[in-house]
Motif scaffolding. Structure first.
Motif, PDB file in Angstrom:
ATOM      1  N   PHE A   1       0.842  -1.195   0.000  1.00  0.00           N
ATOM      2  CA  PHE A   1       0.000   0.000   0.000  1.00  0.00           C
ATOM      3  C   PHE A   1       0.876   1.244   0.000  1.00  0.00           C
ATOM      4  O   PHE A   1       2.008   1.231   0.469  1.00  0.00           O
ATOM      5  CB  PHE A   1      -0.965   0.012   1.188  1.00  0.00           C
ATOM      6  CG  PHE A   1      -0.308  -0.241   2.507  1.00  0.00           C
ATOM      7  CD1 PHE A   1       0.394   0.762   3.159  1.00  0.00           C
ATOM      8  CD2 PHE A   1      -0.408  -1.493   3.117  1.00  0.00           C
ATOM      9  CE1 PHE A   1       1.002   0.535   4.372  1.00  0.00           C
ATOM     10  CE2 PHE A   1       0.205  -1.736   4.342  1.00  0.00           C
ATOM     11  CZ  PHE A   1       0.909  -0.706   4.960  1.00  0.00           C
TER      12      PHE A   1
ATOM     13  N   GLN B   1     -13.473  -1.279   3.575  1.00  0.00           N
ATOM     14  CA  GLN B   1     -14.499  -2.319   3.690  1.00  0.00           C
ATOM     15  C   GLN B   1     -14.218  -3.222   4.895  1.00  0.00           C
ATOM     16  O   GLN B   1     -15.139  -3.673   5.576  1.00  0.00           O
ATOM     17  CB  GLN B   1     -14.540  -3.152   2.402  1.00  0.00           C
ATOM     18  CG  GLN B   1     -15.619  -4.226   2.375  1.00  0.00           C
ATOM     19  CD  GLN B   1     -17.013  -3.650   2.146  1.00  0.00           C
ATOM     20  OE1 GLN B   1     -17.168  -2.684   1.400  1.00  0.00           O
ATOM     21  NE2 GLN B   1     -18.018  -4.217   2.793  1.00  0.00           N
TER      22      GLN B   1
ATOM     23  N   ASP C   1      -8.100  -1.712   4.193  1.00  0.00           N
ATOM     24  CA  ASP C   1      -9.201  -1.369   3.294  1.00  0.00           C
ATOM     25  C   ASP C   1     -10.417  -0.924   4.106  1.00  0.00           C
ATOM     26  O   ASP C   1     -10.750  -1.550   5.114  1.00  0.00           O
ATOM     27  CB  ASP C   1      -9.577  -2.576   2.427  1.00  0.00           C
ATOM     28  CG  ASP C   1     -10.503  -2.164   1.298  1.00  0.00           C
ATOM     29  OD1 ASP C   1      -9.988  -1.768   0.237  1.00  0.00           O
ATOM     30  OD2 ASP C   1     -11.739  -2.197   1.506  1.00  0.00           O
TER      31      ASP C   1
ATOM     32  N   LEU D   1      -6.615  -5.054  -0.824  1.00  0.00           N
ATOM     33  CA  LEU D   1      -5.810  -4.565   0.294  1.00  0.00           C
ATOM     34  C   LEU D   1      -5.706  -5.596   1.424  1.00  0.00           C
ATOM     35  O   LEU D   1      -4.780  -5.542   2.230  1.00  0.00           O
ATOM     36  CB  LEU D   1      -6.344  -3.228   0.801  1.00  0.00           C
ATOM     37  CG  LEU D   1      -5.827  -2.045  -0.016  1.00  0.00           C
ATOM     38  CD1 LEU D   1      -6.626  -0.785   0.264  1.00  0.00           C
ATOM     39  CD2 LEU D   1      -4.348  -1.791   0.243  1.00  0.00           C
TER      40      LEU D   1
ATOM     41  N   GLN E   1     -13.553   2.796  -7.099  1.00  0.00           N
ATOM     42  CA  GLN E   1     -13.174   3.498  -5.863  1.00  0.00           C
ATOM     43  C   GLN E   1     -14.151   4.626  -5.505  1.00  0.00           C
ATOM     44  O   GLN E   1     -14.526   4.777  -4.351  1.00  0.00           O
ATOM     45  CB  GLN E   1     -11.759   4.087  -5.983  1.00  0.00           C
ATOM     46  CG  GLN E   1     -10.635   3.076  -6.053  1.00  0.00           C
ATOM     47  CD  GLN E   1     -10.319   2.400  -4.725  1.00  0.00           C
ATOM     48  OE1 GLN E   1     -10.946   1.403  -4.382  1.00  0.00           O
ATOM     49  NE2 GLN E   1      -9.375   2.930  -3.975  1.00  0.00           N
TER      50      GLN E   1
ATOM     51  N   SER F   1     -14.660  -6.476  -2.606  1.00  0.00           N
ATOM     52  CA  SER F   1     -13.742  -5.439  -3.083  1.00  0.00           C
ATOM     53  C   SER F   1     -12.615  -5.162  -2.096  1.00  0.00           C
ATOM     54  O   SER F   1     -11.689  -4.425  -2.411  1.00  0.00           O
ATOM     55  CB  SER F   1     -14.522  -4.159  -3.380  1.00  0.00           C
ATOM     56  OG  SER F   1     -15.299  -3.799  -2.263  1.00  0.00           O
ATOM     57  N   SER F   2     -12.686  -5.743  -0.894  1.00  0.00           N
ATOM     58  CA  SER F   2     -11.603  -5.485   0.061  1.00  0.00           C
ATOM     59  C   SER F   2     -10.451  -6.464  -0.125  1.00  0.00           C
ATOM     60  O   SER F   2      -9.428  -6.354   0.528  1.00  0.00           O
ATOM     61  CB  SER F   2     -12.121  -5.562   1.491  1.00  0.00           C
ATOM     62  OG  SER F   2     -12.412  -6.902   1.828  1.00  0.00           O
TER      63      SER F   2
ATOM     64  N   LYS G   1      -3.459   3.352  -0.685  1.00  0.00           N
ATOM     65  CA  LYS G   1      -3.988   2.839  -1.945  1.00  0.00           C
ATOM     66  C   LYS G   1      -3.133   1.639  -2.337  1.00  0.00           C
ATOM     67  O   LYS G   1      -1.941   1.607  -2.036  1.00  0.00           O
ATOM     68  CB  LYS G   1      -3.932   3.934  -3.015  1.00  0.00           C
ATOM     69  CG  LYS G   1      -4.981   4.999  -2.741  1.00  0.00           C
ATOM     70  CD  LYS G   1      -5.001   6.065  -3.796  1.00  0.00           C
ATOM     71  CE  LYS G   1      -6.053   7.088  -3.440  1.00  0.00           C
ATOM     72  NZ  LYS G   1      -5.586   8.459  -3.687  1.00  0.00           N
ATOM     73  N   PRO G   2      -3.730   0.650  -3.016  1.00  0.00           N
ATOM     74  CA  PRO G   2      -2.949  -0.545  -3.343  1.00  0.00           C
ATOM     75  C   PRO G   2      -1.860  -0.250  -4.368  1.00  0.00           C
ATOM     76  O   PRO G   2      -2.050   0.562  -5.279  1.00  0.00           O
ATOM     77  CB  PRO G   2      -4.003  -1.504  -3.923  1.00  0.00           C
ATOM     78  CG  PRO G   2      -5.154  -0.659  -4.306  1.00  0.00           C
ATOM     79  CD  PRO G   2      -5.140   0.532  -3.414  1.00  0.00           C
TER      80      PRO G   2
END
Lengths: 524, 314
Positions: free
Chosen positions: A89, A430, A428, A176, A466, A172-173, A94-95
């Motif tokens: 990250f 999420q 993340d 990360l 995002q 979506s998590s 951010k990834p």
């Protein structure tokens, strides 16, 4: 006899005098060196220099060197030097590529990872698709304490450097999550070789190898010669010394036994800043000071009481009184400047509204038990909250228990209504949302939820864009906190690190967990 | 006769070990807080908690758990730390040597300091030295060791920069840095010991100095120096030997605090951490070692006593 007595006393006096002279000498010499050093204080970070070693003070030892076994957030800083993660990250969370060079999502239940070539583990085992499969299956096995990758149903090896992850539901998590414990790659050879003893012989693909570990004493790391990005690693050695007492940590820094101390308490910042040899880094993080509520028992099963507490706490006053003005008021688990932060969510300190809420609900004599820890910072926080809530007519009974016992009491005992605590943040948003607001989470002991919150959480999990995610997180926080008061966010936790001024290259991140492998020593 | 005494003493050790380990085992389970919850942290779901509890054998009755532990311990298997997975005997060996170095230094300081103060105070009765010794004899027991430790650090490490504030190097690796680093913790640990030995030895010396045989020695013309060292001290030391033996146990306990302040990776820090985590296998291991050590030292004390005083019969 009198003669002997006299000479004896003379010797003693001489000794005392000598001690004083020596004391004088050494303090003189010290003050002159520190003057000399202040001049170079304003130097920029400069070109990184290779070589050297640093000593780090750390408050607690690693719980386990096997990434799937430990659980506390304090482990990460000690694991990262050893284990390379699939995804990394950026400082603002951010990834970015790790040893997975790139990735794509062909559909919302499939993720394809393209692995970097030429990466090896410390023991020479090549890092490849089979190793990824081995690791992810290990993370999801019975022995593992990690639940972040549960959505991965199966791992398919496509070729030597390609892996396909099949998800049981959109998540979506996941990206990360692969930068957290679940993405830390261990050497399959070492796991098979050492078995139950693996945690004593950690083997990863990270920039450093563990050469020696004295539990509760120290951890020695040496640079890994075949690290895939070794030009970006400067130190030859790192030593982590376990020093549990905060004062002892600072003493060790001031007297040069250690060069770096992560996790400085806010109250110690000003005294450290006055020291010309010490540099203090103070950054905001995803961490929060919180009040966890037991929402299935009296009085917090009543929404009016939860909202009265939410509006009855003067967060800025808490920050000024407890954290010496460091950190910012929090109405959501995401700080300003973070991509998931939503500007429209605010909670005003409004004692009149709190009183009105209680009055409208026909409640008087509301009281609850607040569980906290026998550490002065926490008891001060609990007492400050007690004082503020008294003004809106809520009586707080404080119960102080050692951390482990406090958490257990809060989880199991119906009499324990609220718990002060830190939320340590997750890579993340999420993951944060799931942990704090989903119905079956550990951090939601009252299992509170609303249909809106549940459906929004599911929707966010299935959204990969995002911007849309950020919008959904805003809606979830609005529902869970502003409308319902599932739990009470208080303020963001600053991550304060102090280091000797010769230590350069520290890159703070929003997660607030220090990354040691970028550091270098200015040997001039 | 003496051999029989030794055997009898050795037999006492067995029930003592059984009772103390059982007490400690129950105490660990009595303190609130659950090792399983501590291990799982936020990944604790109901099934996981039950699963891990079963894995660790914590779902069984306490007595059964104890006998299981005991059976393994008798066979030399103290198990693994439930947190780090390290073998308990390995962790004990690593930390025991560190703690022993600290305690031995503390004992040496206590004995040397105690002898010095007691003898000077008897040698110069009612002088300022005597008052210093008496004052110190009270003060040393009254000041808690953590306070002494912090004052010492502020003065000698931070102000004067003579010795490091924290850390530990084993004597076998680097004797010089060992000495530098052990002085402050050793002294903090020994302060109470110095005080206790000073008071005991001083009063016991006062008694023997008034004894008939010392008066006889004086009348033969021996100096005060000879009267103390040749005639009085050996007899005066007898009750102090017991004090020194007991002191060892006290000091072993005090290492818990001193090791934390000076960040010394010994058994004290190991057990404090293990209690916080409810790592009961480690706690049990440390307690077992400490009990054995105290029993051994008491045993040695008795033998030394018998050797010093031929009047004692068994």
């Amino acid at each position: 006899m009198p003669k002997l007595k006299k000479s004896f006393q003379t010797i003693l006096l001489l000794l005392v005098a000598l001690t004083m002279v020596m004391a004088g000498c050494s303090s003189n010499s010290k003050s002159s060196t520190s003057e000399g050093n202040t001049k170079s204080d304003n130097e920029a970070q400069g070109q990184p220099q290779k070589g050297g070693e640093i000593k780090i003070a750390y408050g607690v030892d690693i719980t386990n060197f096997d990434p799937i076994k430990g659980t506390t957030g304090n482990d990460h800083a000690l694991l990262w030097p050893v284990y390379e993660t699939l995804v990394k990250f950026t400082p603002d969370m951010k990834p970015e590529p790790g040893i997975a060079e790139s990735w794509e999502f062909p559909d919302d239940k499939t993720m394809v990872l393209h692995l970097r070539k030429g990466v090896t583990f410390h023991d020479g085992t090549p890092f490849n698709a089979e190793a990824v499969k081995f690791n992810i299956e290990r993370v999801n096995s019975k022995d593992s304490q990690i639940s972040d990758l549960k959505s991965i149903e199966s791992v398919e090896v496509v070729d030597e450097t390609t892996v396909k992850l099949h998800l049981s539901k959109p998540d979506s998590s996941i990206l990360l999550a692969l930068s957290d414990r679940g993405g830390m790659m261990v050497s399959p050879t070492a796991v098979n070789k050492y078995g139950a003893d693996y945690s004593q012989h950690p083997v990863g693909a990270g920039p450093f190898e563990v050469t020696n570990h004295i539990p509760n004493g120290q951890i020695d790391y040496a640079a890994f010669k075949n690290y895939w990005k070794k030009e970006q690693i400067y130190l030859d050695k790192m030593t982590v010394k376990i020093i549990p007492d905060a004062n002892s940590q600072i003493n060790a820094l001031k007297s040069n036994q250690v060069d770096f101390v992560p996790g400085i308490a806010a109250q110690n910042v000003s005294s450290l800043k006055n020291n010309p040899n010490i540099v203090v880094s103070n950054e905001n993080t995803l961490g929060l000071g919180m009040l966890y509520l037991k929402t299935n028992v009296e009085p917090f099963n009543n929404k009016a009481v939860r909202l009265a507490v939410l509006h009855g706490i003067d967060r800025q006053q808490l920050i000024d009184a407890i954290n010496f003005g460091q950190g910012e008021v929090a109405a959501q688990p995401f700080p300003k400047g973070y991509w998931a932060h939503n500007d429209s969510i605010n909670i005003k300190y409004d004692p009149e509204k709190s009183k009105q809420l209680l009055k409208d609900a026909g409640l008087n004599d509301v009281s609850f038990t607040l569980v906290t820890y026998p550490i002065d910072w926490w008891t001060r926080l609990a007492n400050a909250i007690k004082g503020q809530l008294e003004k809106v007519g809520i009586t707080v009974k404080i119960e102080t228990l050692e951390a482990n016992a406090a958490v257990q009491k809060f989880m199991t005992d119906k009499e324990a209504d609220a718990l002060t605590g830190n939320w340590s943040g997750r890579p993340d948003p999420q993951m944060t949302i799931n942990s704090l607001y989903s119905k079956d989470s550990f951090y939601n002991p009252g299992k509170i939820s609303t249909p809106d919150a549940e459906s929004l959480i599911l929707e966010a999990a299935a959204t990969y864009d995002q911007e849309k995610r950020a919008e959904l997180f805003g809606k979830i926080v609005n529902e869970a906190i502003v409308q319902e008061g599932f739990s009470i966010p208080l303020f963001t936790t600053p991550a304060i690190q102090a280091m000797n001024k010769k230590i350069k290259g520290f890159q703070p991140n929003l997660l607030g967990k220090p990354i040691f492998s970028t550091l270098w020593v200015n040997q001039k | 006769m003496f051999l029989k005494f030794l055997l009898r003493r050795l037999l006492y050790v067995i029930p003592m070990l059984l009772i103390t380990t059982l007490i400690v085992f129950s105490l660990i389970l009595l303190i609130p807080g659950d090792p399983v919850l501590a291990m799982l942290g936020d990944s604790a779901t109901h099934e996981k908690v039950e699963e891990l509890r079963r894995q660790l054998g914590l779902d069984q009755p306490v007595m059964l758990q104890y006998f299981h532990w005991l059976n393994n311990a008798i066979h030399g298997d103290l198990g693994r730390s439930i947190f780090t997975g390290q073998l308990v005997d390995e962790a004990l060996m690593q930390t025991l040597f560190v703690t022993m170095q600290l305690v031995v230094v503390g004992m040496i300081f206590s004995i040397v300091g105690g002898l010095f103060f007691a003898i000077t105070s008897i040698y110069f009765p009612n002088s300022w030295m005597d008052y210093v010794a008496r004052f110190f004899g009270t003060l040393g027991t009254a000041i808690p060791n953590f306070l002494v430790a912090m004052v010492l650090i502020i003065f000698f490490s931070l102000k004067l920069n003579w010795v490091p504030a924290t850390g530990f190097t084993s004597i076998v690796h680097e004797p010089v840095s060992f000495l530098q680093q052990i002085i402050l913790p050793g002294f903090s640990l020994s302060l109470a010991g110095i005080a206790v030995i000073t008071r005991h030895l001083r009063s016991s010396l006062m008694e023997t100095m008034d004894a008939d045989y010392v008066r006889t020695a004086y009348s033969k013309g021996v100096s005060r120096y000879q009267a103390i060292f040749k005639h009085s001290l050996q007899n005066a030391m007898l009750p102090v030997v017991t004090t020194i033996g007991l002191l060892f146990g006290t000091m072993l306990g005090a290492t818990v605090v001193v090791e934390t302040i000076f960040a010394i990776p010994g058994m004290g820090q190991l057990v404090v951490n293990a209690i916080g985590q409810r790592d009961f296998t480690i706690v049990q291991g440390v307690v077992l070692v400490m009990i054995v050590m105290v029993i051994v030292i008491n045993f040695i004390t008795d033998i030394v006593y018998a050797l010093l005083d031929p009047r004692i019969e068994y």
